[in-house]
Design an enzyme around this catalytic site. Structure first.
Site, PDB file in Angstrom:
ATOM      1  CB  CYS A  48      -1.174   0.136   1.176  1.00 35.81           C
ATOM      2  SG  CYS A  48      -0.287  -0.703   2.568  1.00 35.81           S
TER       3      CYS A  48
ATOM      4  CG  HIS B 217      -0.627   3.910   4.646  1.00 34.01           C
ATOM      5  ND1 HIS B 217      -1.605   3.481   5.948  1.00 34.01           N
ATOM      6  CD2 HIS B 217      -0.250   2.814   4.232  1.00 34.01           C
ATOM      7  CE1 HIS B 217      -1.292   2.419   5.990  1.00 34.01           C
ATOM      8  NE2 HIS B 217      -0.583   1.820   4.879  1.00 34.01           N
TER       9      HIS B 217
HETATM   10  O1  L14 Z   1       2.727  -5.923   2.513  1.00 37.57           O
HETATM   11  O2  L14 Z   1       0.567  -3.949   8.819  1.00 37.57           O
HETATM   12  O3  L14 Z   1       0.454  -5.716   2.207  1.00 37.57           O
HETATM   13  O4  L14 Z   1      -0.377  -2.287   7.831  1.00 37.57           O
HETATM   14  C1  L14 Z   1       0.173  -3.986   4.071  1.00 37.57           C
HETATM   15  C2  L14 Z   1      -0.150  -3.436   5.239  1.00 37.57           C
HETATM   16  C3  L14 Z   1       1.751  -5.796   5.072  1.00 37.57           C
HETATM   17  C4  L14 Z   1       1.237  -5.289   6.548  1.00 37.57           C
HETATM   18  C5  L14 Z   1       1.386  -5.802   2.606  1.00 37.57           C
HETATM   19  C6  L14 Z   1       0.274  -3.280   7.499  1.00 37.57           C
HETATM   20  C7  L14 Z   1       1.025  -5.076   4.060  1.00 37.57           C
HETATM   21  C8  L14 Z   1       0.492  -4.158   6.301  1.00 37.57           C
END
Ligand code: L14
Length: 349
Positions: free
Chosen positions: A132, A252
């Site tokens: 993300c 985010h």
């Molecule tokens: O790699 O904890 O797709 O916010 C995305 C969000 C892994 C953890 C990924 C988190 C993730 C994540």
């Protein structure tokens, strides 16, 4: 989309935070669906979920679930993807995987459609959806790279709790109430569910997202570093990342320092490129206090950029503030856009 037919779609992890958004987006975009299969772990199987005017019963995901499926969207964690994505491919489905299981694999396209949709042309059945934080950053950096060149990126993130799933959002809410009630905060999940120590996220900031690697960076930081180079097809870009979790639910934010490939650029030059960029909205005017925030970007499709500033010392340096909904463009929407791009490019048999 060019082809005029419907596709049988499976969502693995259909009841999770991302799965729920995928369902919403497929419905909202009138994606050409024949049959929709909602798959999950045993725990959620049997649930009934409304899709359009239909009620669909969630089924446990097994290797046999993928018979007759054209497109399988995986968002149930890396180990499920590793176990079941190859099974889906065996049954003739094309997999779009939302986990980190295959992203850096040789020959696996890692795609943000606005940035590198041509990479979809060569694949072995599995397409990876990037992390993300990476998606929203490269969406803004690609047009700048194209216009001016890009040699260096230093990013600090301010990441929402929903990335860690619905249970993490519940933990944030519970702790917030505990704090307001003057009670001790119970931390059982964050920063990482499997790790030894847990810290409260409510009224806090945690400089750990995903597990620590041997080099002292977290996996989330290394994902941003490695995926950025892969998506932009440029191993020479210097990338450093610090990923921090903050106590809000969605979207985010990122403070990003870039060094571009040209001297003499102005803030307006950078803003003009971002203004025209696909999927990017410039919200940048200090005179009216205009800039994006996690709340303003929530539930929106685009990547929002503000606070464009020229570095005061480094001639090629600029600072940006990049915000996007981590469950939408950061996950579910990008996944559906990959599926649309596969159809548009006639890549699905
Ligand atoms: O790699 O904890 O797709 O916010 C995305 C969000 C892994 C953890 C990924 C988190 C993730 C994540």
């Amino acid at each position: 989309m060019s082809q005029n037919r419907n596709y049988n779609v499976a969502i693995v992890g259909a009841t999770g935070a991302v799965g729920e958004k995928i369902r919403e987006i497929l419905e909202r975009k009138s994606f050409p669906i024949g049959e929709l299969k909602l798959l999950s772990s045993k725990r959620s199987a049997g649930k009934k979920i409304k899709f359009k005017n239909e009620e669909i019963t969630v089924e446990e995901a097994t290797p046999e679930s993928f018979k007759g499926i054209d497109i399988a969207l995986f968002s149930a964690g890396g180990s499920i993807s590793k176990a079941l994505a190859p099974e889906a491919v065996k049954h003739g489905a094309i997999v779009i995987d939302n986990t980190s299981a295959f992203r850096m694999g040789e020959g696996i396209p890692l795609v943000v459609p606005e940035v590198n949709c041509d990479d979809l042309k060569i694949h072995d059945g599995i397409i990876a959806n990037p992390n993300c934080s990476t998606i929203q950053m490269v969406a803004a950096l690609k047009p700048l790279k194209e216009a001016f060149g890009l040699s260096r990126v230093i990013v600090s993130t301010y990441q929402a709790v929903s990335g860690a799933g619905n249970d993490a959002v519940d933990e944030l809410k519970d702790q917030t109430q505990q704090y307001l009630d003057g009670k001790e905060l119970t931390a059982e999940l964050l920063p990482v569910s499997g790790d030894e120590k847990h810290y409260p996220i409510a009224f806090n900031a945690l400089p750990q997202i995903d597990k620590f690697q041997e080099n002292g960076y977290t996996f989330e930081e290394m994902k941003m570093i490695n995926e950025t180079k892969k998506i932009l097809h440029d191993d020479s870009i210097q990338v450093a990342a610090t990923c921090v979790r903050l106590p809000f639910v969605s979207s985010h934010a990122e403070s990003v320092y870039v060094e571009l490939g040209k001297d003499g650029l102005s803030v307006a030059d950078v803003q003009n490129v971002l203004k025209d960029a696909d999927g990017v909205i410039l919200e940048d005017d200090p005179t009216t206090q205009t800039y994006p925030t996690p709340l303003s970007a929530m539930d929106k499709d685009e990547v929002f950029v503000g606070r464009v500033r020229k570095d005061l010392d480094e001639e090629k340096g600029f600072h940006l503030w990049i915000v996007s909904d981590n469950l939408i463009k950061g996950a579910a929407l990008n996944t559906v856009q990959i599926a649309e791009s596969l159809i548009e490019q006639n890549i699905i048999k």
